[in-house]
Design a protein around this motif. Structure first.
Motif: not given
Length: 244
Positions: A176-199
């Motif tokens: 439920g987020t547009s991933l448009a509000v910074m800096p919160a949207a940049s949290l995806l960049e903190c995720t390890p490369l091997e960790t799956p992400s789902v929206l």
């Protein structure tokens, strides 16, 4: 928690999950935000210019939050935690719907509307079990109380804590987020490369960055569906039946 071997789901929730409980987003075409410009009620400059107007706006929002109830997405995440999964929730929302549903590990990036805080010492916070904040309500240091929310133009004090939590995820679920509000949207960049992400979002196809799995459903439908699979299998994965 470094030795905790339980599957660790990190949830990053935005206004879309609360909207299904009747709490309007500031981008919606109706509701409280539609009657006010952000610059008039949600910035430090607005507070200095007209604190009474800002307090009244947040008192109205606070009443709206108290009337709202957790929806199926909130309840599903709490149920997953009760079953034994490690669930950490990072939310952009200032309501307490995750907590009321039963989630115990919730980090509010943008503050909590059911708290007041001092204008001279952000560490001085006061719960608001009822009522609102009025001009003349002061902290123990004699300073006017303000909403415990992060306004546009202010720093996000818990962002580094959120990055540390995301770095320990076995799966990152964005809801439920547009991933448009910074800096919160940049949290995806903190995720390890091997960790799956789902929206999970009705607009997931257009919102999700490359590499993020898209589930184009509402929070109230998509999150409970995922949780049912995880509770049955005892692991975090993305069932193909939910994709597309």
């Amino acid at each position: 928690m470094a030795n905790d071997s339980r599957p660790h789901l990190v949830v990053f929730s935005g206004s879309g999950i609360s909207a299904e409980s009747g709490i309007q987003t500031f981008r919606a075409s109706d509701g409280l935000w539609a009657e006010h410009r952000i610059e008039e009620v949600a910035t430090p400059e607005a507070w200095r210019r007209d604190p009474a107007r800002v307090l009244n706006f947040y008192n109205l929002r606070r009443a709206q939050v108290r009337r709202a109830r957790p929806n199926a997405a909130h309840r599903a995440l709490a149920a997953l935690e009760r079953q034994g999964f490690r669930v950490s929730i990072i939310t952009q929302n200032i309501d307490d719907l995750h907590e009321r549903a039963g989630s115990r590990n919730v980090l509010h990036l943008h503050g909590e509307i059911l708290k007041a805080r001092s204008t001279v010492d952000a560490r001085m916070q006061y719960p608001l079990p009822r009522g609102g904040i009025e001009l003349g309500d002061i902290c123990d240091k004699g300073s006017q109380l303000r909403p415990d929310v992060v306004w546009f133009g202010e720093a996000v004090p818990h962002f580094s804590d959120a990055c540390e939590i995301v770095a320990e995820a076995d799966l990152l679920l964005v809801v439920g987020t547009s991933l448009a509000v910074m800096p919160a949207a940049s949290l995806l960049e903190c995720t390890p490369l091997e960790t799956p992400s789902v929206l999970v979002d009705p607009e997931a196809e257009s919102l999700a960055p490359p590499g993020v799995t898209r589930i184009s459903q509402s929070a109230g439908k998509g999150v409970p569906a995922l949780v049912r699979h995880w509770r049955r299998e005892g692991r975090l994965w993305v069932p193909e039946i939910l994709l597309g």
